[in-house]
Write an enzyme that holds these catalytic residues in place. Structure first.
Site, mmCIF file in Angstrom:
data_model
loop_
_atom_site.group_PDB
_atom_site.id
_atom_site.type_symbol
_atom_site.label_atom_id
_atom_site.label_comp_id
_atom_site.label_asym_id
_atom_site.label_seq_id
_atom_site.Cartn_x
_atom_site.Cartn_y
_atom_site.Cartn_z
ATOM 1 N N TYR A 86 1.114 -1.339 0.015
ATOM 2 C CA TYR A 86 0.049 -0.002 0.011
ATOM 3 C C TYR A 86 0.821 1.304 0.059
ATOM 4 O O TYR A 86 0.842 2.170 -0.827
ATOM 5 C CB TYR A 86 -0.812 0.006 1.166
ATOM 6 C CG TYR A 86 -1.981 1.326 1.443
ATOM 7 C CD1 TYR A 86 -2.874 1.394 0.366
ATOM 8 C CD2 TYR A 86 -1.661 2.092 2.285
ATOM 9 C CE1 TYR A 86 -3.332 2.701 0.445
ATOM 10 C CE2 TYR A 86 -2.271 3.355 2.311
ATOM 11 C CZ TYR A 86 -3.167 3.465 1.469
ATOM 12 O OH TYR A 86 -3.923 4.688 1.497
ATOM 13 N N ARG A 272 -7.332 16.184 0.426
ATOM 14 C CA ARG A 272 -6.807 15.411 1.273
ATOM 15 C C ARG A 272 -5.266 15.867 1.275
ATOM 16 O O ARG A 272 -5.003 16.636 0.039
ATOM 17 C CB ARG A 272 -6.478 14.086 0.481
ATOM 18 C CG ARG A 272 -7.602 12.902 1.081
ATOM 19 C CD ARG A 272 -7.416 11.570 0.653
ATOM 20 N NE ARG A 272 -6.937 11.593 -0.858
ATOM 21 C CZ ARG A 272 -5.950 11.454 -1.533
ATOM 22 N NH1 ARG A 272 -4.823 11.411 -0.761
ATOM 23 N NH2 ARG A 272 -5.552 11.418 -2.642
ATOM 24 N N VAL A 376 -14.612 17.321 -5.255
ATOM 25 C CA VAL A 376 -14.893 18.526 -4.436
ATOM 26 C C VAL A 376 -15.461 19.721 -5.327
ATOM 27 O O VAL A 376 -16.492 20.186 -4.866
ATOM 28 C CB VAL A 376 -13.682 18.831 -3.814
ATOM 29 C CG1 VAL A 376 -13.733 20.403 -2.953
ATOM 30 C CG2 VAL A 376 -13.014 17.855 -2.645
ATOM 31 N N GLU A 379 -19.178 18.927 -5.602
ATOM 32 C CA GLU A 379 -19.661 18.949 -4.633
ATOM 33 C C GLU A 379 -20.096 20.270 -4.156
ATOM 34 O O GLU A 379 -20.927 20.709 -3.728
ATOM 35 C CB GLU A 379 -18.838 18.253 -3.456
ATOM 36 C CG GLU A 379 -18.921 16.835 -3.226
ATOM 37 C CD GLU A 379 -18.141 15.975 -2.484
ATOM 38 O OE1 GLU A 379 -17.900 14.890 -2.508
ATOM 39 O OE2 GLU A 379 -17.434 16.507 -1.532
ATOM 40 N N ASP A 497 -4.767 -20.985 -44.780
ATOM 41 C CA ASP A 497 -3.747 -19.661 -45.230
ATOM 42 C C ASP A 497 -2.587 -20.120 -44.379
ATOM 43 O O ASP A 497 -2.193 -21.088 -43.641
ATOM 44 C CB ASP A 497 -4.713 -18.571 -44.624
ATOM 45 C CG ASP A 497 -3.606 -17.407 -44.532
ATOM 46 O OD1 ASP A 497 -3.124 -16.902 -45.338
ATOM 47 O OD2 ASP A 497 -3.555 -16.892 -43.234
HETATM 48 C C1 GDG Z 1 -9.599 9.964 -5.587
HETATM 49 C C2 GDG Z 1 -9.134 10.316 -6.935
HETATM 50 C C3 GDG Z 1 -11.368 10.826 -7.786
HETATM 51 C C4 GDG Z 1 -12.688 15.719 1.827
HETATM 52 N N1 GDG Z 1 -12.165 16.208 3.141
HETATM 53 C C5 GDG Z 1 -13.656 15.709 3.945
HETATM 54 C C6 GDG Z 1 -14.431 15.033 3.210
HETATM 55 N N2 GDG Z 1 -13.943 14.975 1.992
HETATM 56 C C7 GDG Z 1 -14.333 14.504 0.794
HETATM 57 C C8 GDG Z 1 -14.752 15.109 -0.176
HETATM 58 C C9 GDG Z 1 -14.772 14.306 -1.604
HETATM 59 C C10 GDG Z 1 -13.634 13.158 -1.479
HETATM 60 O O1 GDG Z 1 -13.276 13.416 -0.060
HETATM 61 C C11 GDG Z 1 -12.463 13.697 -2.068
HETATM 62 O O2 GDG Z 1 -12.786 13.023 -3.342
HETATM 63 P P1 GDG Z 1 -11.758 13.771 -4.460
HETATM 64 O O3 GDG Z 1 -12.216 13.094 -5.716
HETATM 65 O O4 GDG Z 1 -11.574 15.290 -4.371
HETATM 66 O O5 GDG Z 1 -10.300 13.258 -4.285
HETATM 67 P P2 GDG Z 1 -9.374 11.934 -3.800
HETATM 68 O O6 GDG Z 1 -9.680 11.518 -2.204
HETATM 69 O O7 GDG Z 1 -7.976 11.969 -4.083
HETATM 70 O O8 GDG Z 1 -10.123 10.643 -4.890
HETATM 71 C C12 GDG Z 1 -10.022 11.504 -7.442
HETATM 72 C C13 GDG Z 1 -11.744 10.306 -6.550
HETATM 73 O O9 GDG Z 1 -11.062 9.220 -6.191
HETATM 74 C C14 GDG Z 1 -13.132 9.407 -7.202
HETATM 75 O O10 GDG Z 1 -12.779 8.648 -8.113
HETATM 76 O O11 GDG Z 1 -12.351 12.044 -8.094
HETATM 77 O O12 GDG Z 1 -9.613 11.952 -8.504
HETATM 78 O O13 GDG Z 1 -7.757 11.155 -6.497
HETATM 79 O O14 GDG Z 1 -15.972 13.508 -1.575
HETATM 80 O O15 GDG Z 1 -16.298 15.484 -0.007
HETATM 81 N N3 GDG Z 1 -15.782 14.497 3.651
HETATM 82 C C15 GDG Z 1 -15.855 14.803 5.003
HETATM 83 N N4 GDG Z 1 -14.865 15.639 5.536
HETATM 84 C C16 GDG Z 1 -13.808 16.103 5.379
HETATM 85 O O16 GDG Z 1 -13.217 16.765 5.826
HETATM 86 N N5 GDG Z 1 -16.949 14.577 5.163
#
Ligand code: GDG
Length: 723
Positions: A86, A272, A376, A379, A497
């Site tokens: 991982y 993140r 994000v 959202e 062939d």
């Molecule tokens: C991977 C790919 C792709 C964040 N902070 C908090 C929180 N979050 C949630 C957001 C969003 C999710 O985490 C982050 O999603 P992202 O898409 O922005 O990014 P990755 O985590 O890198 O995800 C990415 C994704 O997979 C899906 O296929 O889009 O490109 O890297 O949902 O809301 N949620 C809460 N508290 C927080 O502090 N509750």
């Protein structure tokens, strides 16, 4: 009830051992929401790592028992496995490489070995649970070998794979020592899905260059299987975010938030902790904005939410230190008694707080250097019930494909971020609403629910297509029938062939000579009373004569312009070769500009071979070649024929057809079998009577009744005839 097994590195559940008791709670992520909305009632099972290392066997069993009640199946991993599979291969090799951070990519054998063995462990767990008609959906870069491992154990099960991160350009993936294994691993699936067409394009290019496969129209034939490739932009649970501001708890938070920030505008940043997200670039741009537009001092604040992630990986620790330092510097420089430029939260917040932040923010600053999709951004847009707010979005995020009405920036161009911030902060409300309205319409439609439904629907279709494909495969029953019919018949005609059928394609056509066993076998078949074994080839007759000198096979050479019957060569038509003088210089030009390609000259044809050339370049050159030669060939009455990595130019009007007709009518055959692999053989299949066994080597659309996968299998069929 039909079941779907969702396999991902982490389970959607948090497990803890508190005072010897197992405590766990489900975390309903986007994926779970999407899958819950599938119309057909599936029983959903999750398989993945529970995120802890229970030391006692008794704890493992308790966790297993407790989780299985919620259809969740843990794959327990040791600390060493997590360290190398991982944190190692997944997060220090694939993650940086696939996000174009070559400088962070570590190519370590011990990581790779652990990655393989953990994928194997996942496979064993899935195999224990799976039933024949289950759908298996594997997620993300941690498990890229799993589809192939599963395919070996469960050859007839529906397997889908979705990659959540970008698939990089060939130039990146080619640096990986284990690139071939990863690609082959993915091609074990019936469907491989990506967020965008860009990633799909990169994948297609990688498999054609690295595995020498030829994907067409979103499909690739991998030995005897069709693998569907497609883009499925992942969405969000639109309703959940859009309605959040009406929840009493969120309403309360929105109010108290506003009171704290006063009239100042809020720029929101949520990620993140990750070097791919461009958090530092964002801070530098904010600093520059305050410097270049001092009037914003006291008027705007950056709300920076950084969620802890992968802290055990060195780069992440370093990034965290850098962010801390930069935030400190900016705040130290500008803060006064009534205003703080950056509110920095290094933690995760619960959904209601996040929803309140989205709702209150005037601008969302989403500037990843690379991001598979970025939820994000979506959202934030969905949360804007009143449609007020501006999204600044990096063009390097997958979501930029759909969210065209955001202000798009290049995250490496700080000036463009500063300009975008200024534009966003000044944007009239009317414009904000217009842009937001357009984006909301898009993401409302392309929701997480639709994403999951679309993926499963395409997976089921690809599976049905595969079943139809398998029906045409020469199975053991068909092999037996061929053998029985052959043995019980008196007059047998076998049309074969040569290249790609009796011998596999190799880089140099001159080296594809028949081996002793093959010669012996064909001679034996051709010697049998009442049997004729005919080899039909585009090859030069001199070459074929040398190889089959004295053999009892009959030969049709150079696409039918020559044939050898009972050792006597006859030319079917008198042909002139004067045209070659005119065509050769054109062809030579293409050889010069296509490294690895060469010309093969035959009596009445010229072949341009490009098997050894770069796949992308030869693709381009083939089109140019066709364009350049179409006019001279028409003028000289020549035909251009595209074969397997070869383009041949020959005198018009000659074809294998006449020779085939001749053989078909030569006797009253009661057994006919024809085997071929390329386009010219398709005509042969059409000419055969209905009861003939026509077999195409390879898969794909064909006029033949059956398919089989390789020249090795052709040999097996011929072998059983002369046993
Ligand atoms: C991977 C790919 C792709 C964040 N902070 C908090 C929180 N979050 C949630 C957001 C969003 C999710 O985490 C982050 O999603 P992202 O898409 O922005 O990014 P990755 O985590 O890198 O995800 C990415 C994704 O997979 C899906 O296929 O889009 O490109 O890297 O949902 O809301 N949620 C809460 N508290 C927080 O502090 N509750």
């Amino acid at each position: 009830m039909k079941r779907i097994l969702i396999v991902a590195n982490r389970l959607p559940v948090n497990v803890k051992i508190v005072n010897d008791e197992i405590v766990f709670h489900q975390s309903a992520g986007g994926l779970a929401t999407g899958l819950n909305s599938l119309e057909v009632d599936y029983e959903k099972h999750w398989i993945g790592w529970p995120g802890i290392y229970p030391e006692k066997q008794e704890h493992k069993e308790k966790i297993q028992e407790a989780l299985e009640q919620t259809l969740t199946h843990p794959v327990f991993l040791s600390e060493k496995e997590v360290l190398h599979y991982y944190e190692g291969f997944s997060n220090k090799t694939i993650w940086p490489l696939f996000h174009y951070f070559l400088e962070y990519t570590q190519y370590k054998r011990e990581f790779w070995e652990e990655y393989k063995s953990v994928n194997q462990a996942f496979c064993e767990e899935v195999v224990k649970i799976a039933r024949p008609d289950d759908i298996i959906w594997v997620h993300d870069y941690h498990l890229m070998l799993l589809p192939q491992l599963l395919r070996e154990k469960l050859p007839h099960t529906q397997i889908g794979f979705f990659l959540h991160i970008p698939f990089p350009s060939y130039e990146l993936i080619r640096t990986l020592p284990w690139r071939k294994q990863l690609l082959e691993g993915l091609l074990g699936a019936d469907l491989v899905g990506f967020h965008t067409f860009e990633y799909l394009r990169h994948f297609t290019s990688a498999i054609s260059r690295i595995l020498n496969l030829e994907p067409k129209l979103g499909r690739v034939y991998n030995e005897n299987r069709i693998v569907q490739l497609d883009a499925f932009p992942m969405g969000i649970d639109y309703g959940k975010f859009n309605d959040a501001s009406e929840q009493p708890e969120v309403k309360g938070l929105v109010r108290s938030f506003r009171e704290n920030f006063g009239k100042g505008k809020i720029i929101l940043s949520v990620d993140r902790l990750d070097y791919t997200k461009g958090i530092l670039q964002r801070l530098w741009a904010f600093d520059r904005l305050l410097k270049e537009h001092p009037s914003y001092k006291g008027q705007i604040s950056l709300l920076l939410l950084v969620v802890p992630s992968r802290y055990n990986v060195d780069n992440y620790k370093a990034l965290k230190d850098e962010i801390d330092k930069t935030v400190g510097n900016i705040n130290g420089k500008y803060t006064n008694l009534t205003w703080t430029p950056i509110y920095y939260l290094y933690r995760s917040v619960h959904f209601e707080q996040l929803a309140a932040m989205y709702y209150n923010a005037d601008v969302a600053l989403v500037t990843p250097l690379r991001d598979g999709m970025n939820l994000v951004a979506k959202e934030f847009v969905a949360s804007k019930k009143n449609e007020k707010g501006v999204l600044i979005l990096s063009e390097m995020a997958g979501s930029a494909v759909e969210l065209c009405d955001a202000i798009c920036i290049n995250p490496n161009d700080l000036d463009s971020i500063v300009r975008a911030l200024h534009e966003a902060l000044q944007m009239p409300e009317e414009d904000q609403k217009e842009r937001m309205g357009v984006m909301q319409k898009i993401i409302r439609k392309q929701s997480i629910q639709k994403w999951a439904k679309d993926f499963i629907a395409v997976l089921e279709n690809s599976y049905l297509r595969q079943l139809r494909n398998e029906e045409k495969e020469v199975c053991d029953t068909v092999k037996q029938k061929i053998k029985d019919d052959y043995k019980s018949s008196q007059k047998r005609l076998i049309l074969l062939d040569y290249d790609g059928t009796l011998v596999p394609y190799i880089e140099s056509p001159q080296k594809a000579s028949p081996d002793r066993d093959l010669l012996q076998m064909l001679n034996d078949i051709g010697s049998k009373a009442g049997s004729s074994c005919v080899i039909l080839s585009g090859r030069d007759r001199g070459n074929l004569q040398k190889w089959f000198d004295g053999s009892k096979v009959q030969i049709v050479a150079e696409y039918g312009s020559w044939f050898r019957e009972d050792q006597q060569w006859t030319q079917t038509c008198e042909l002139s070769d004067e045209w070659k003088e005119e065509i050769l210089p054109y062809m030579q030009e293409f050889v010069d500009k296509t490294p690895g390609s060469f010309i093969e000259e035959k009596s009445h044809s010229l072949g341009w071979h490009y098997r050894k050339s770069d796949a992308w370049l030869s693709n381009l050159r083939v089109q140019e070649f066709m364009n350049a030669l179409i006019y001279p060939c028409t003028k000289l009455n020549l035909e251009i024929i595209e074969g397997n990595k070869i383009i041949e130019i020959r005198v018009g009007g000659i074809s294998k057809d006449e020779a085939i007709e001749k053989w078909l009518h030569k006797d009253n055959w009661d057994f006919i079998m024809a085997i071929g692999d390329d386009q010219t053989d398709e005509d042969m299949f059409k000419l055969l009577p209905e009861k003939a066994y026509s077999i195409k080597v390879g898969f794909g659309a064909t006029n033949a009744r059956y398919n089989l996968s390789s020249s090795q299998e052709v040999r097996e069929i011929l072998q059983q005839l002369h046993e």
